[in-house]
Design a protein around this motif. Structure first.
Motif, PDB file in Angstrom:
ATOM      1  N   GLU A 255      55.471  33.561  35.426  1.00 50.87           N
ATOM      2  CA  GLU A 255      54.082  33.264  35.794  1.00 50.87           C
ATOM      3  C   GLU A 255      53.110  34.121  34.985  1.00 50.87           C
ATOM      4  N   LEU A 256      53.535  35.343  34.675  1.00 49.67           N
ATOM      5  CA  LEU A 256      52.684  36.206  33.857  1.00 49.67           C
ATOM      6  C   LEU A 256      52.769  35.835  32.382  1.00 49.67           C
TER       7      LEU A 256
ATOM      8  N   VAL B 216      60.557  42.904  24.194  1.00 56.65           N
ATOM      9  CA  VAL B 216      60.959  41.704  24.940  1.00 56.65           C
ATOM     10  C   VAL B 216      62.437  41.801  25.325  1.00 56.65           C
TER      11      VAL B 216
ATOM     12  N   ASP C  49      63.763  34.539  35.060  1.00 57.65           N
ATOM     13  CA  ASP C  49      62.708  35.328  34.443  1.00 57.65           C
ATOM     14  C   ASP C  49      61.629  35.567  35.488  1.00 57.65           C
ATOM     15  N   PRO C  50      61.599  36.753  36.084  1.00 59.10           N
ATOM     16  CA  PRO C  50      60.637  36.977  37.161  1.00 59.10           C
ATOM     17  C   PRO C  50      59.196  37.001  36.662  1.00 59.10           C
ATOM     18  N   LEU C  51      59.030  37.125  35.353  1.00 63.81           N
ATOM     19  CA  LEU C  51      57.682  37.257  34.817  1.00 63.81           C
ATOM     20  C   LEU C  51      57.168  35.969  34.172  1.00 63.81           C
TER      21      LEU C  51
ATOM     22  N   LEU D  46      59.831  33.669  22.717  1.00 65.56           N
ATOM     23  CA  LEU D  46      60.307  34.348  23.929  1.00 65.56           C
ATOM     24  C   LEU D  46      61.642  33.754  24.366  1.00 65.56           C
TER      25      LEU D  46
ATOM     26  N   SER E  99      45.554  28.760  32.289  1.00 62.53           N
ATOM     27  CA  SER E  99      46.388  27.939  31.391  1.00 62.53           C
ATOM     28  C   SER E  99      47.862  27.977  31.784  1.00 62.53           C
TER      29      SER E  99
ATOM     30  N   ALA F 216      53.450  32.842  31.043  1.00 67.28           N
ATOM     31  CA  ALA F 216      52.955  31.508  30.686  1.00 67.28           C
ATOM     32  C   ALA F 216      51.545  31.527  30.097  1.00 67.28           C
ATOM     33  N   PRO F 217      50.584  32.253  30.704  1.00 65.26           N
ATOM     34  CA  PRO F 217      49.229  32.187  30.138  1.00 65.26           C
ATOM     35  C   PRO F 217      48.948  33.235  29.069  1.00 65.26           C
TER      36      PRO F 217
ATOM     37  N   MET G 224      62.432  48.176  35.717  1.00 64.25           N
ATOM     38  CA  MET G 224      61.471  48.606  34.696  1.00 64.25           C
ATOM     39  C   MET G 224      60.629  49.772  35.203  1.00 64.25           C
TER      40      MET G 224
ATOM     41  N   ALA H  11      62.998  44.028  28.174  1.00 62.90           N
ATOM     42  CA  ALA H  11      62.601  43.442  29.463  1.00 62.90           C
ATOM     43  C   ALA H  11      63.623  42.438  29.963  1.00 62.90           C
TER      44      ALA H  11
ATOM     45  N   THR I 266      55.723  25.376  33.381  1.00 66.61           N
ATOM     46  CA  THR I 266      55.000  24.612  34.398  1.00 66.61           C
ATOM     47  C   THR I 266      54.205  23.468  33.788  1.00 66.61           C
TER      48      THR I 266
END
Lengths: 274, 290
Positions: free
Chosen positions: A148-149, A89, A144-146, A160, B49, A151-152, B92, A92, A273
């Motif tokens: 959307e990835l 993490v 944080d560009p990620l 995080l 979700s 979140a679920p 990355m 990233a 969100t």
């Protein structure tokens, strides 16, 4: 080419992920240039009932060769016991360039302002703790560009957020401290802003479980400004730098840390969100 | 393991993005069609979700996405999600990106995680690009990289928002091969009707936040049976007409000129156009799953 070759025990330790990083790198480097070791790996794997054929070994070899190489400071973190998932993490967090730039810029700006106003103490105590807060806000609001990835996924959003905060503060705090040490007029204040900054960052993180980042950090920052200006107007600004004040900040920071650890809401962390 | 939505809706202030919707999604590939703004992405984000519904409940493989934190976490362990747009950290590497998502998906055993990363990269044809930085990848390769992260860990529910955008024909065929081999629930939102006809067991058409059609591809095609013609002139009142490579005009719907036009087999796109042109019947769905 050296006379050294990878023995079966080393291959099996490699496949199981039990070699240390130096030995692992040595095997990977050697096997790319040594046909004999590639053959021996195949023979060893075929004979090994534990692996059930060479394919799993080759899969492990391919996976290890293709695995992302961490920078030296992150490998050091792993060696001192930081869990591997936390290191990934942190690796990233390269997208934190904006918060880091804000941290360094904010530190310099707070020093410049403090050095050019009559009340250097007031200006520095007001601005320096806001620098880490600014970096935290920038880290979570849009950088944080990620998101959307992320979140679920089942990964704790609070963890995080804390890891990204750590990566942000790792730059913001030394930058501000360095400015305090370098600028002569601020020598006496070089460290006293640290605990207030810790309180503000902790308060912002607690608020982040309920509010979007800009609101959480805005509320925390406005609260700090009100405290400092209130103490200044009543002639008690020295309480911030005194032993009692610093102890109070330490207690508040500890309490906020406990609240953070006990926080169970993850969906709203990072102003996620709705 | 099925996925269910029960009276799920989503509103943003006074704007209703998705009206109360009840659906059960079994195993197989399900296509989600609809115009821009129909509520497709909202539905996918609710299922993933990433977004909380305004009303209703969602269950994935028996776990309530809309339930307690523990239940939501359990559901999330069973979901693979490809958003419509993925903003990559361009510094990355391809493997680093998938490795990061694998960590977020709780792959804690490092060697096993690296093997899984390798597996999904190989699956999408990026095994030889694992150590390349994302900024050096082409648009199609980035899309395949985004798909790779969704495939991590064999999810029970795979949600793909416009997966074939930016892929060339060979890559699209390859993706169809990958998806058709899966035994889980795959929900694909797309504007590519040929992907739906080639891949999907079931089609759901959303329009203005409501389910307009829910049935098999054959049932959707039946909507257009006998209503698509080809001839020297366009049909009067057709929903869509265009001159084909043969010089004849293809007309979807409308009244063909007698004697000169012949009926041709409709495509999913024809059926979709006709469905869209037909006024909704009070929200009543069509098809076997309605």
């Amino acid at each position: 080419m050296s006379g050294w070759h990878v023995d079966p025990a080393t291959w099996q330790a490699y496949a199981a992920g039990h070699l240390d990083m130096a030995a692992q790198a040595a095997v990977e480097t050697h096997v790319t240039t040594c046909p004999a070791c590639r053959d021996s790996a195949r023979r060893v794997a075929e004979d090994d009932p534990m692996t059930g054929g060479y394919e799993p070994v080759w899969e492990a070899v391919h996976a290890a060769i293709g695995a992302p190489r961490q920078p030296a400071h992150l490998r050091w973190l792993r060696r001192v016991g930081v869990p591997d998932d936390a290191v990934v993490v942190l690796a990233a967090a390269g997208d934190l360039r904006l918060p880091w730039a804000l941290a360094v810029g904010g530190a310099v700006l707070s020093a410049v302002v403090a050095a050019h106003v009559a009340r250097a103490e007031l200006a520095y105590l007001l601005l320096a703790p806001l620098v880490p807060l600014l970096a935290v806000a920038a880290a979570f609001e849009a950088t944080d560009p990620l998101r959307e990835l992320a979140a679920p996924t089942p990964f704790s959003k609070l963890r995080l957020a804390l890891l990204r905060t750590a990566a942000t503060l790792a730059v913001a705090v030394p930058a501000t401290a360095l400015v305090g040490v370098v600028v002569p007029v601020l020598h006496a204040l070089a460290c006293v802003w640290l605990l207030p900054a810790l309180c503000l960052s902790g308060a912002a993180l607690v608020l982040l479980t309920r509010l979007p980042a800009r609101w959480a950090c805005g509320v925390a920052g406005a609260g700090w400004a009100a405290v400092v200006l209130g103490l200044e107007s009543s002639g008690h600004l020295g309480a911030v730098t005194g032993g009692v004040g610093q102890t109070a900040f330490a207690l508040v920071a500890t309490a906020l840390g406990v609240v953070l650890v006990r926080a169970t809401t993850t969906l709203q962390a990072m102003g996620a969100t709705r | 393991m099925s996925t269910t939505l029960r009276d799920v809706s989503k509103s943003y202030g006074r704007t209703v993005a998705l009206h109360p919707t009840t659906l059960t999604l079994g195993t197989g590939v399900i296509g989600l069609l609809g115009p821009n703004g129909a509520g497709k992405t909202t539905m996918l984000r609710l299922l993933s979700s990433a977004l909380a519904p305004t009303t209703g409940s969602i269950r994935v493989a028996g776990h309530a996405v809309t339930g307690s934190h523990a239940e939501r976490t359990e559901a999330r362990r069973r979901i693979g999600y490809l958003p419509q747009e993925v903003v990559f950290p361009r510094g990355m590497t391809a493997a680093g990106f998938v490795d990061y998502v694998a960590v977020l998906k709780e792959w804690r055993d490092t060697p096993a995680r690296h093997r899984e990363v390798r597996r999904v990269l190989d699956l999408v044809g990026l095994g030889d690009r694992a150590t390349v930085r994302i900024r050096a990848l082409s648009g199609g390769q980035r899309r395949r990289l985004a798909i790779a992260q969704a495939l991590l860990g064999a999810p029970d529910l795979l949600i793909l928002d416009e997966p074939t955008t930016g892929l060339d024909p060979e890559q699209r065929a390859s993706l169809r091969g990958i998806l058709s081999a899966l035994t889980c629930t795959v929900l694909i939102s797309t504007h590519q009707t040929e992907d739906v006809s080639a891949l999907c067991d079931r089609v759901i058409v959303l329009d203005a936040g409501r389910t307009r059609f829910d049935g098999t591809v054959a049932e959707l095609l039946a909507v257009a049976a006998g209503r698509v013609h080809q001839g020297p002139a366009p049909s009067e009142g057709a929903v869509g007409t265009w001159k084909t490579g043969t010089g004849l005009v293809r007309s979807v719907g409308g009244t063909p000129e007698p004697g000169t036009s012949i009926a041709v087999d409709p495509t999913v796109e024809d059926a979709y156009l006709l469905l869209r042109a037909t006024p909704a019947r009070g929200g009543a769905d069509q098809g076997a799953h309605a």
